[in-house]
Design a protein around this motif. Structure first.
Motif, PDB file in Angstrom:
ATOM      1  N   LYS A   1       7.271 -46.144 -69.532  1.00 35.51           N
ATOM      2  CA  LYS A   1       8.700 -45.851 -69.535  1.00 35.51           C
ATOM      3  C   LYS A   1       9.460 -47.101 -69.980  1.00 35.51           C
ATOM      4  CE  LYS A   1       8.600 -42.339 -65.949  1.00 35.51           C
ATOM      5  NZ  LYS A   1       9.109 -41.910 -64.634  1.00 35.51           N
TER       6      LYS A   1
ATOM      7  N   ASP B   1      13.336 -48.866 -70.975  1.00 31.90           N
ATOM      8  CA  ASP B   1      14.795 -48.785 -70.915  1.00 31.90           C
ATOM      9  C   ASP B   1      15.435 -49.936 -71.672  1.00 31.90           C
ATOM     10  OD1 ASP B   1      15.565 -46.590 -68.804  1.00 31.90           O
ATOM     11  OD2 ASP B   1      13.794 -47.614 -68.022  1.00 31.90           O
TER      12      ASP B   1
ATOM     13  N   GLU C   1      19.369 -51.621 -72.664  1.00 29.54           N
ATOM     14  CA  GLU C   1      20.790 -51.615 -72.315  1.00 29.54           C
ATOM     15  C   GLU C   1      21.594 -52.462 -73.277  1.00 29.54           C
ATOM     16  OE1 GLU C   1      20.166 -51.347 -67.503  1.00 29.54           O
ATOM     17  OE2 GLU C   1      21.983 -52.334 -68.282  1.00 29.54           O
TER      18      GLU C   1
ATOM     19  N   ALA D   1      16.139 -47.526 -79.226  1.00 31.27           N
ATOM     20  CA  ALA D   1      15.195 -46.467 -78.848  1.00 31.27           C
ATOM     21  C   ALA D   1      14.593 -45.823 -80.092  1.00 31.27           C
ATOM     22  CB  ALA D   1      15.887 -45.415 -77.981  1.00 31.27           C
TER      23      ALA D   1
ATOM     24  N   LYS E   1      22.958 -47.207 -72.875  1.00 29.83           N
ATOM     25  CA  LYS E   1      21.623 -47.208 -72.268  1.00 29.83           C
ATOM     26  C   LYS E   1      20.755 -46.202 -73.005  1.00 29.83           C
ATOM     27  CE  LYS E   1      23.323 -47.899 -67.564  1.00 29.83           C
ATOM     28  NZ  LYS E   1      23.477 -47.226 -66.262  1.00 29.83           N
ATOM     29  N   SER E   2      19.465 -46.524 -73.094  1.00 25.87           N
ATOM     30  CA  SER E   2      18.523 -45.523 -73.592  1.00 25.87           C
ATOM     31  C   SER E   2      17.259 -45.618 -72.764  1.00 25.87           C
ATOM     32  CB  SER E   2      18.223 -45.729 -75.073  1.00 25.87           C
ATOM     33  OG  SER E   2      17.645 -46.994 -75.303  1.00 25.87           O
ATOM     34  N   HIS E   3      16.587 -44.489 -72.678  1.00 28.61           N
ATOM     35  CA  HIS E   3      15.364 -44.384 -71.877  1.00 28.61           C
ATOM     36  C   HIS E   3      14.325 -43.630 -72.701  1.00 28.61           C
ATOM     37  CE1 HIS E   3      12.785 -43.627 -68.373  1.00 28.61           C
ATOM     38  NE2 HIS E   3      12.723 -42.373 -68.767  1.00 28.61           N
TER      39      HIS E   3
ATOM     40  N   GLU F   1      10.135 -42.235 -72.861  1.00 29.44           N
ATOM     41  CA  GLU F   1       8.861 -42.045 -72.186  1.00 29.44           C
ATOM     42  C   GLU F   1       7.794 -41.834 -73.247  1.00 29.44           C
ATOM     43  OE1 GLU F   1       9.158 -39.303 -68.882  1.00 29.44           O
ATOM     44  OE2 GLU F   1      10.946 -40.326 -68.125  1.00 29.44           O
TER      45      GLU F   1
ATOM     46  N   SER G   1      15.576 -53.610 -70.321  1.00 29.85           N
ATOM     47  CA  SER G   1      15.757 -53.652 -68.861  1.00 29.85           C
ATOM     48  C   SER G   1      14.591 -53.019 -68.113  1.00 29.85           C
ATOM     49  CB  SER G   1      17.070 -52.974 -68.477  1.00 29.85           C
ATOM     50  OG  SER G   1      17.111 -51.683 -69.017  1.00 29.85           O
TER      51      SER G   1
END
Ligand SMILES: [Mn+2]
Ligand SMILES: [Mn+2]
Ligand SMILES: [Mn+2]
Ligand SMILES: [Mn+2]
Lengths: 431, 431
Positions: free
Chosen positions: B236, B238, B240, B261, B300-302, B304, B338
């Motif tokens: 995962k 992240d 920012e 991302a 923000k991006s996330h 997986e 992050s």
């Protein structure tokens, strides 16, 4: 007996005093109508929080002695009758809706500030010749239905939008018409065409707004006088591939809709940068993947793209290049470009010379530093310019931050903006 | 008196008959416990639909005459006592949870098929020597808590997971423990360590599963005999940035977490392809942007990420390269990396030679074409291999599709798989 007061204010600007304390309280209280925890603000069209915030604004208009009217989609008007009601009025206003996790100043300063400008003028003893009208526009932000400046577009007479709204639904499949009704608008006999405003109904429209950029703060200038609003366009793109299991489908057999989205996002940036102009911007604010599972190849992706420029043709060529890239990426990755919708592609707007001069004169009389500038963000003013001479007053904001919780404008800067607005309205009212 | 029947079955395989009709009905009925409209299936751990589906499975186990036991996290066991209960049992099973918008065969074939294999053996008159046990594993899919093979990992004795689950929450901030309790598990005195299984409790574990790949169908082969399960890893990430208004923040002043991302997603693909091996795969199944608004720069991006290989060291080097890219992209784009969490990084598992031989012999006796193959998807078998000799039986599926609604296996292929499973269980029971 009322005439002398009207002229007094133009010679004695010291009589213009803003009630800082009340205004700060109002900004803080309005921010409580939010679907996100403070300091974030989320206030989306026709939600319970939006309806409560509208009630709050109407109450302030009432306290300011304005007569209130709402149209079929919830644009709210508060009027102070001038002594020559047969003349076209002078209007001012902005929006109070807030995109998810944004701040408490965008739009709000131009609505609460407009009502306070009326209070300022009333306290000073000023009597308007042309009526003054405060407008709170419905859904400047595109959050819920993907349509920005929904209220002002309709006021400016967009028949295309009137038609589209009959079918428009939000991401939860709630129709615009149902959402509108649940908030108390679009009742049985309401017709979207009733929102249209006749050209010439206003002799001037002026909007007070935070700059949403860093220039005024960096230069230590109090007032920005907008000469033009950049031309915005927004696009929705959808890719579709075969998806499949993240472990079992080998790389050569994939057509990954998520990677197509990633490539297009980077292509948007590339096409914006290759114009070579600082004035071209482009943003991919939304990328949604389906089924959105770590062990599944994305079978669908959805992007929402925003691009703007002060040069309309250059902006259009960026839109065209984004389209070409979407087609090329789909071909290269064997995904289907299942949607490429240009949601809006608006021309820029120019501010009116007379209003610009009135704002300059007001700033000078108030001894406030000021400069001419371009608005890179769009506003309801972009659409009001289609049916009325238009002007905008910018005030500095912290680091140029906007659309996030850190958004901030000082009480002093807001008060300065309100004074310039009040004096400009007074001048235009007498014009 | 029971001994002869036990041996009969190994010489007279014609006595093995699958009740096709009932099985198809069961597959269809189980698919109705779904939070997505048919033909999609969405069945997520501890939701109402999952709880109903569990009840359905326990009922089938009861009808098959199995004695039922559930552990603290809801792994469900249905046992058929052998006549030598002091010996380690032979187990078979799979999962019934389904990732969002997936199909009705993944996992399900191995649970309903296991119960039917017991029925087949009972109808044939077979009597087990070692007890036979059907297992339905809790949360093979990582959908809700980001942890794949949750039930079998705990059975295999992962203390790290026991500890992590005390703190784990889902995307709605519901804790694992609360979700578990609401489904009737993890009661007051339940302890996660109680789920652990002693090594040697089973003499063999066999899982029946659709291939989730195209090989068996393409080659016209009925049965795949798994020799190894590829090594999975999931990550995962992240990023920012400062976010801001899509119109007002000029391109040079941006640090866009969404574009970071997008770049990383493409870097994952690049690192996977540059191993040059067909066996390396990598997928970005999730990209979430915040605030997810068309007119807001993502702050923000996330992501997986899933990557797998039959070669563990090569898989680890891909994970390392993804990390290096994440660091480099963050630096280049002035965003903060992050989070970079390697959620799991498991070794591959080898199937047991004796079980492989039993599956081969069963296929031969049943006159079914078969081949050895690698499982590129992971399964609960990957973790069961840590505490028991393990084997897997694959059956063909339409175009290799899985994790999508088009997933399909024919009644005939399923019946073949069940017969091979039944005969293999019988052999291992007597071994
Ligand atoms: Mn805004
Ligand atoms: Mn605004
Ligand atoms: Mn699966
Ligand atoms: Mn599975």
């Amino acid at each position: 007996a009322s005439e002398p007061a009207s002229f007094d204010i133009l010679t004695s600007v010291s009589s213009l005093s803003v009630d800082d304390r009340s205004l700060q309280t109002q900004i803080d209280e309005l921010a409580l109508f939010s679907d996100a925890p403070a300091p974030s603000v989320t206030r989306v069209l026709y939600t319970d929080k939006d309806v409560s915030a509208r009630r709050y604004i109407k109450n302030l208009m009432k306290l300011a002695g304005l007569s209130i009217r709402e149209d079929a989609v919830g644009n709210i008007f508060g009027q102070w009758d001038g002594h020559e009601t047969q003349l076209a009025g002078v209007a001012t206003g902005s929006h109070i809706d807030a995109i998810p996790y944004s701040g408490k100043f965008d739009g709000v300063v131009g609505v609460l500030g407009a009502i306070e400008a009326i209070n300022v003028l009333k306290r000073s003893g000023f009597k308007p010749k042309r009526s003054l009208e405060v407008v709170m526009f419905t859904s400047e932000e595109p959050t819920r239905f993907g349509i920005s400046c929904l209220g002002s577009r309709l006021m400016a007479g967009s028949e295309a939008l009137e038609k589209a709204l009959q079918q428009t639904v939000d991401s939860q499949n709630v129709s615009f018409l149902d959402a509108s009704r649940s908030a108390g608008y679009m009742r049985d006999h309401d017709d979207l065409s009733s929102v249209r405003m006749k050209k010439g109904s206003y002799s001037a429209f002026v909007e007070l707004h935070i700059e949403q950029g860093p220039i005024l703060e960096a230069e230590g200038v109090s007032i920005g006088i907008v000469t033009a609003i950049a031309a915005p366009a927004s696009i929705k793109v959808d890719f579709e591939g075969n998806g499949g299991h993240a472990g079992a489908v080998l790389m050569p057999y994939r057509n990954d809709a998520g990677l197509a989205a990633a490539e297009l996002a980077l292509a948007v940036e590339e096409h914006v940068l290759e114009t070579g102009s600082i004035d071209t911007v482009g943003t991919v604010g939304v990328i949604d993947l389906h089924p959105r599972a770590i062990n599944s190849i994305p079978s669908k992706s959805h992007l929402e793209i925003d691009t703007r420029d002060i040069d309309e043709m250059r902006r259009n060529s960026v839109v065209e290049k984004i389209h070409q890239s979407a087609v090329a990426i789909a071909k290269k990755r064997s995904v289907i470009l299942s949607g490429f919708e240009i949601v809006n592609q608006d021309p820029p707007a120019l501010a009116d010379e007379t209003i610009i001069r009135a704002m300059e004169a007001a700033s000078q009389q108030l001894n406030l530093t000021h400069r001419l500038m371009i608005s890179r963000a769009y506003h309801d003013s972009l659409f009001m310019a289609r049916v009325s001479p238009m002007g905008m007053i910018f005030i500095p904001c912290y680091k140029g931050y906007s659309h996030k919780p850190e958004e901030y404008a000082s009480a002093e800067d807001i008060a300065n903006g309100i004074k310039v607005l009040a004096l400009t309205l007074a001048k235009l009212s007498l014009y």
